[in-house]
Design a protein around this motif. Structure first.
Motif, mmCIF file in Angstrom:
data_model
loop_
_atom_site.group_PDB
_atom_site.id
_atom_site.type_symbol
_atom_site.label_atom_id
_atom_site.label_comp_id
_atom_site.label_asym_id
_atom_site.label_seq_id
_atom_site.Cartn_x
_atom_site.Cartn_y
_atom_site.Cartn_z
ATOM 1 N N VAL A 159 0.687 -1.313 0.069
ATOM 2 C CA VAL A 159 0.041 0.200 -0.047
ATOM 3 C C VAL A 159 0.845 1.264 0.035
ATOM 4 N N GLU A 160 0.301 2.372 -0.580
ATOM 5 C CA GLU A 160 1.066 3.580 -0.260
ATOM 6 C C GLU A 160 0.961 4.151 0.890
ATOM 7 N N MET A 161 1.979 4.532 1.473
ATOM 8 C CA MET A 161 2.264 5.179 2.743
ATOM 9 C C MET A 161 3.175 6.333 2.525
ATOM 10 N N PRO A 162 2.887 7.420 3.495
ATOM 11 C CA PRO A 162 3.731 8.481 3.567
ATOM 12 C C PRO A 162 5.265 8.275 4.005
ATOM 13 N N ALA A 163 6.064 8.955 4.087
ATOM 14 C CA ALA A 163 7.341 8.714 4.807
ATOM 15 C C ALA A 163 7.302 9.436 5.909
ATOM 16 N N PRO A 164 7.871 9.273 7.223
ATOM 17 C CA PRO A 164 7.705 10.124 8.270
ATOM 18 C C PRO A 164 8.483 11.424 8.221
ATOM 19 N N VAL A 165 7.939 12.483 8.658
ATOM 20 C CA VAL A 165 8.413 13.857 8.661
ATOM 21 C C VAL A 165 9.452 13.686 9.651
ATOM 22 N N PRO A 166 10.811 14.175 9.723
ATOM 23 C CA PRO A 166 11.836 14.300 10.820
ATOM 24 C C PRO A 166 10.903 15.320 11.740
ATOM 25 N N ARG A 167 11.362 15.030 12.994
ATOM 26 C CA ARG A 167 10.898 15.952 14.122
ATOM 27 C C ARG A 167 9.494 16.280 14.287
ATOM 28 N N ALA A 168 8.649 15.447 13.448
ATOM 29 C CA ALA A 168 7.142 15.469 13.572
ATOM 30 C C ALA A 168 6.700 14.728 14.836
ATOM 31 N N PRO A 169 5.732 15.124 15.357
ATOM 32 C CA PRO A 169 5.020 14.313 16.314
ATOM 33 C C PRO A 169 4.870 12.701 15.650
ATOM 34 N N GLY A 170 5.143 11.901 16.705
ATOM 35 C CA GLY A 170 5.102 10.462 16.221
ATOM 36 C C GLY A 170 6.165 9.585 16.950
ATOM 37 N N PRO A 171 6.143 8.289 16.659
ATOM 38 C CA PRO A 171 7.180 7.428 17.526
ATOM 39 C C PRO A 171 8.576 7.974 17.652
ATOM 40 N N PHE A 172 9.054 8.476 16.182
ATOM 41 C CA PHE A 172 10.526 8.808 16.163
ATOM 42 C C PHE A 172 10.646 10.403 16.216
ATOM 43 N N ALA A 173 9.813 11.385 17.081
ATOM 44 C CA ALA A 173 9.951 12.581 16.961
ATOM 45 C C ALA A 173 11.391 13.106 17.691
ATOM 46 N N GLU B 113 14.172 10.810 17.769
ATOM 47 C CA GLU B 113 15.281 10.241 17.497
ATOM 48 C C GLU B 113 16.551 10.987 17.154
ATOM 49 N N ASP B 114 16.404 12.195 16.932
ATOM 50 C CA ASP B 114 17.710 13.274 16.776
ATOM 51 C C ASP B 114 17.772 13.539 18.250
ATOM 52 N N LEU B 115 18.920 13.511 18.885
ATOM 53 C CA LEU B 115 19.406 13.743 20.349
ATOM 54 C C LEU B 115 19.360 15.117 20.366
ATOM 55 N N GLU B 116 20.206 15.946 19.199
ATOM 56 C CA GLU B 116 20.252 17.320 19.085
ATOM 57 C C GLU B 116 18.830 18.016 19.251
ATOM 58 N N TYR B 117 17.885 17.361 18.496
ATOM 59 C CA TYR B 117 16.483 18.007 18.628
ATOM 60 C C TYR B 117 15.978 17.767 20.097
ATOM 61 N N LEU B 118 16.020 16.671 20.606
ATOM 62 C CA LEU B 118 15.648 16.361 21.866
ATOM 63 C C LEU B 118 16.136 17.467 22.931
ATOM 64 N N ARG B 119 17.376 17.626 22.874
ATOM 65 C CA ARG B 119 18.056 18.419 23.835
ATOM 66 C C ARG B 119 17.648 19.853 23.587
ATOM 67 N N GLU B 120 17.557 20.466 22.437
ATOM 68 C CA GLU B 120 16.713 21.590 22.196
ATOM 69 C C GLU B 120 15.518 21.834 23.003
ATOM 70 N N VAL B 121 14.736 21.039 22.710
ATOM 71 C CA VAL B 121 13.133 20.967 23.367
ATOM 72 C C VAL B 121 13.296 20.866 24.710
#
Length: 288
Positions: free
Chosen positions: A178-192, A194-202
């Motif tokens: 099926v067609e599914m969209p690719a996850p958007v980096p830093r968007a709300p979701g399971p892998f929001a 994953e980027d530790l730099e972003y997590l530290r920023e938050v």
């Protein structure tokens, strides 16, 4: 980039934990809790709750972590399970009553803006419940306001998709059908986060300090301990976000995807253990 007009664009971009996703978690509670148990146990070991502490369990789900914390803090402590799903908080409340856990209670509320008359608390913990805020800095600022000065926050969040084949490989199979969209980096979701730099920023933007990040990695049992390959694929199709997308397609498409998922999970099946696949979670602690 997600095609906003695609009929399934929202399936992986936004998960409605206050409604459909919460109800789905409850319907598959045993499978969910069994699947993520290794990461949850690592989080609680790192958090090391002490008797007498007052704790908030954010995104408490069916209450498994809340109940474990209630036991750790003992009768002189207490734990409040927060979740945006009324289905889950009602079920968790019943669970606590049945277990006689008088120091655990549950509240259906949006942690991004909730106010608590009994705040501040000593601790806040979240097992995979902190990655879904639309405005994470504002949400974590509110969470910090619920803690006393110097209070500690402990989070488990998923690491990069490539280090979580238990999710990634099933999602890849779904995309064959099926067609599914690719996850958007830093968007709300399971892998929001994953980027530790972003997590530290938050966390820094919300006023937290002394951020310390470790990792829990290894294998987890898809569908719970001892699940067969067939049970694991049924869990994935009925409980996980990519499975919900599959359920919207014709039966022949679902059947083909189910066959491929069963073959995947059969490859990872070990008698006496279940379908064991790799995972990686960041374990995060910080001070208010």
């Amino acid at each position: 980039m997600i095609d906003e007009t695609h009929p399934h664009a929202d399936a992986l971009k936004y998960e409605d934990w206050g409604g459909e996703m919460g109800a789905r978690w409850l319907a598959n509670l045993k499978g969910f809790e069994g699947t993520i148990a290794p990461a949850g146990e690592a989080l609680l070991a790192r958090a090391a709750f002490a008797p007498g502490e007052r704790v908030i369990d954010l995104g408490c789900g069916g209450g498994a972590t809340t109940m474990a914390i209630a036991e750790a803090v003992g009768p002189d402590g207490c734990v409040l399970g927060l979740d945006i799903s009324p289905d889950l908080t009602e079920a968790a409340s019943r669970r606590a009553r049945q277990a006689g856990a008088g120091n655990a209670r549950f509240l259906c509320a949006d942690a991004a803006c909730v106010t608590l008359a009994e705040a501040p608390y000593d601790r806040l913990v979240s097992r995979f419940g902190s990655m879904f805020f639309a405005e994470p800095v504002a949400a974590f600022t509110n969470l910090r306001s619920l803690l006393r000065s110097g209070g500690r926050i402990d989070l488990a969040v998923w690491g990069p998709p490539a280090e979580n084949p238990w999710m990634l490989e099933g999602m890849a199979i779904a995309r064959r059908h099926v067609e599914m969209p690719a996850p958007v980096p830093r968007a709300p979701g399971p892998f929001a986060f994953e980027d530790l730099e972003y997590l530290r920023e938050v966390l820094d933007g919300a006023g937290f300090r002394q951020v310390d990040i470790g990792a829990a990695a290894g294998e987890l049992p898809v569908g719970g301990h001892g699940a067969t390959a067939e049970e694991a694929q049924a869990f994935a199709r009925n409980a996980m976000a990519f499975g919900q997308v599959l359920l919207d397609y014709p039966q022949d498409v679902q059947a083909a995807a189910a066959r491929d998922l069963t073959a995947l999970y059969d490859h990872h099946f070990r008698p006496g253990e279940g379908v064991m696949m790799g995972y990686c979670a960041w374990l995060v602690s910080a001070r208010a």
